[in-house]
Design an enzyme around this catalytic site. Structure first.
Site, PDB file in Angstrom:
ATOM      1  N   ARG A  45     -37.786 -11.627  27.884  1.00  0.00           N
ATOM      2  CA  ARG A  45     -37.972 -12.689  26.977  1.00  0.00           C
ATOM      3  C   ARG A  45     -37.822 -13.931  27.381  1.00  0.00           C
ATOM      4  NH1 ARG A  45     -33.103  -9.943  22.978  1.00  0.00           N
ATOM      5  NH2 ARG A  45     -34.223  -7.624  22.736  1.00  0.00           N
TER       6      ARG A  45
ATOM      7  N   ARG B  66     -28.032 -13.439  30.360  1.00  0.00           N
ATOM      8  CA  ARG B  66     -28.935 -13.863  29.669  1.00  0.00           C
ATOM      9  C   ARG B  66     -30.395 -14.094  30.287  1.00  0.00           C
ATOM     10  NH1 ARG B  66     -29.511 -15.434  24.095  1.00  0.00           N
ATOM     11  NH2 ARG B  66     -27.167 -15.612  24.180  1.00  0.00           N
TER      12      ARG B  66
ATOM     13  N   GLU C 294     -21.894  -9.633  23.089  1.00  0.00           N
ATOM     14  CA  GLU C 294     -22.651  -8.732  22.212  1.00  0.00           C
ATOM     15  C   GLU C 294     -23.445  -7.883  23.226  1.00  0.00           C
ATOM     16  OE1 GLU C 294     -26.376  -7.280  21.391  1.00  0.00           O
ATOM     17  OE2 GLU C 294     -26.626  -9.420  21.185  1.00  0.00           O
TER      18      GLU C 294
ATOM     19  N   SER D 292     -26.903  -4.298  19.155  1.00  0.00           N
ATOM     20  CA  SER D 292     -26.998  -4.840  17.919  1.00  0.00           C
ATOM     21  C   SER D 292     -27.792  -3.343  17.060  1.00  0.00           C
ATOM     22  CB  SER D 292     -27.860  -5.962  17.484  1.00  0.00           C
ATOM     23  OG  SER D 292     -27.194  -7.180  17.947  1.00  0.00           O
TER      24      SER D 292
ATOM     25  N   ARG E  91     -25.838  -5.931  30.597  1.00  0.00           N
ATOM     26  CA  ARG E  91     -24.492  -6.318  30.033  1.00  0.00           C
ATOM     27  C   ARG E  91     -23.413  -5.338  30.151  1.00  0.00           C
ATOM     28  NH1 ARG E  91     -25.703 -10.088  24.788  1.00  0.00           N
ATOM     29  NH2 ARG E  91     -27.214 -11.571  25.956  1.00  0.00           N
TER      30      ARG E  91
END
Length: 425
Positions: free
Chosen positions: A261, A276, A348, A351, A390
């Site tokens: 990303r 990130r 987070e 999801s 994560r």
């Protein structure tokens, strides 16, 4: 995308959904384009019928030896009108398709209304959040101290927002991938797949990343190829343009992939550590289900992702995302957020979303409904099971000791070759 028939019949519902999402979209323009497109289609059909009548009349007159010049002139004029309108119809159809692809999904009635993540609703918690008897450190300090994370060399090799995992760090990442795959394929009955890590634009359109979020993607030069932002894209598109037998549903798939990303628009967010990154690993869960059971399937999907954290003994909470924080394609999403004592915040880590028929309509994934005797769109769901990097962060921060040793969770010890502690060498 949303069904155009539904939009025409329920503009009020769609406008209210757009408002709840705090999303900018001109539905009136879309309805105007749609109305003009349908009007021209009707006019085109009328002209084609006229052309057929004129052609038949020309044939009849020539057969009878009569003059047909006036009819031929009218035929040519009608043909020119048809070409002109066909061009307009094509342009309007393309514009309508673009607008449809830019319109987000309608939130489910159980989604709380809110403007941003500050109005998400916590629905459950698991594990005890205990204050450590020492000052807990963030994972980037522990990782560098232990010699298992190297940010400087990653920057030298590539640039910012990359990391080299070394020794036990690399082993921990690999152990988590295998642990998650084994959990979901043996206890939760997902079928493992290893898809390509490069996809075409049609695949990204199918899951909703294109055209809206192109800036977040890494595109390969001179090809219609993109690095995947998540395994959701190739796995969902496994069944693109297919019609499934109803009794083959539900279908559950599980995949490990690296993800890429650009993180456009996230400057200043989580710049330290491995939270990130431009490249990271994830184990993804994807479901294709009957529309009647999709929200029950969402609850089950959430439990599958939660179990991974429970086995690792990592405290977390689950939040129901509000309308303003809901993803573009989702009708409902639960985020699982782990507690990070070194940063004193929740992060987070998964999801879990139900997309209804939004993705299936874009990707044309259907099933044969025996009772209704027609083809219907399936409902698609996906969730991280989990984001691997994560999870490494959560383990390093929750399982640290005062001397900066990291205790390996019991469930991971077999995957770590018996290693129970990660210490500085």
């Amino acid at each position: 995308m949303l069904d155009m028939k539904f939009i025409r019949k329920n503009p009020g519902i769609v406008k209210e959904a757009i408002k709840k999402r705090d999303y900018e979209f001109d539905l009136d323009e879309m309805l105007s384009v749609d109305a003009e497109h349908r009007r021209l289609l009707h006019e085109l059909e009328t002209l084609k019928e006229k052309k057929n009548r004129l052609s038949a009349e020309v044939g009849r007159r020539k057969k009878e030896g009569l003059d047909a010049d006036d009819i031929i002139s009218g035929l040519q004029e009608t043909s020119n009108e048809i070409k002109s309108i066909e061009k307009k119809v094509t342009e309007l159809k393309e514009r309508l398709n673009d607008l449809q692809k830019s319109l987000p999904n309608i939130p489910h009635e159980s989604v709380p209304v809110g403007k941003d993540d500050t109005e998400n609703v916590v629905v459950k918690r698991w594990g005890d959040i205990e204050e450590k008897p020492f000052e807990a450190l963030p994972h980037w300090d522990i990782g560098v101290h232990l010699g298992i994370l190297d940010f400087e060399r990653a920057t030298k090799i590539t640039g910012a927002r990359f990391c080299v995992y070394i020794g036990a760090g690399a082993r921990l990442e690999r152990a988590l991938i295998n642990f998650m795959l084994d959990l979901h394929t043996t206890r939760h009955e997902y079928k493992e797949v290893l898809p390509p890590f490069i996809v075409n634009s049609a695949s990204l359109i199918g899951t909703g990343q294109l055209p809206k979020f192109e800036e977040d993607l890494f595109r390969l030069n001179f090809r219609d190829y993109y690095l995947i932002p998540t395994a959701e894209v190739p796995v969902t598109n496994l069944l693109r343009n297919e019609i499934l037998p109803e009794d083959s549903l539900p279908k559950y798939f599980c995949a490990y992939t690296p993800c890429f990303r650009s993180e456009a628009g996230s400057y200043g967010k989580d710049v330290k550590g491995i939270v990130r990154q431009h490249q990271f690993n994830k184990v993804e869960l994807v479901k294709f289900v009957h529309p009647d059971s999709s929200y029950d399937e969402l609850e089950a999907l959430l439990l599958d992702a939660e179990e991974a954290l429970q086995l690792l003994n990592i405290p977390y909470r689950v939040v129901n995302l509000c309308t303003g924080d809901l993803g573009f394609s989702a009708s409902k999403t639960y985020d699982i957020e782990v507690w990070l004592p070194g940063q004193k915040r929740f992060l987070e880590i998964s999801s879990c979303s139900n997309f209804g028929d939004f993705q299936a309509r874009r990707a044309n994934i259907r099933f044969k409904d025996k009772e209704l005797k027609k083809n219907r769109f399936v409902h698609t769901l996906n969730g991280s099971g989990l984001a691997v990097g994560r999870t490494v962060v959560a383990i390093m921060e929750n399982c640290q000791t005062e001397d900066k040793t990291v205790i390996v969770p019991d469930a991971l010890v077999p995957y770590m070759g018996g290693i129970k502690e990660i210490k500085a060498i």
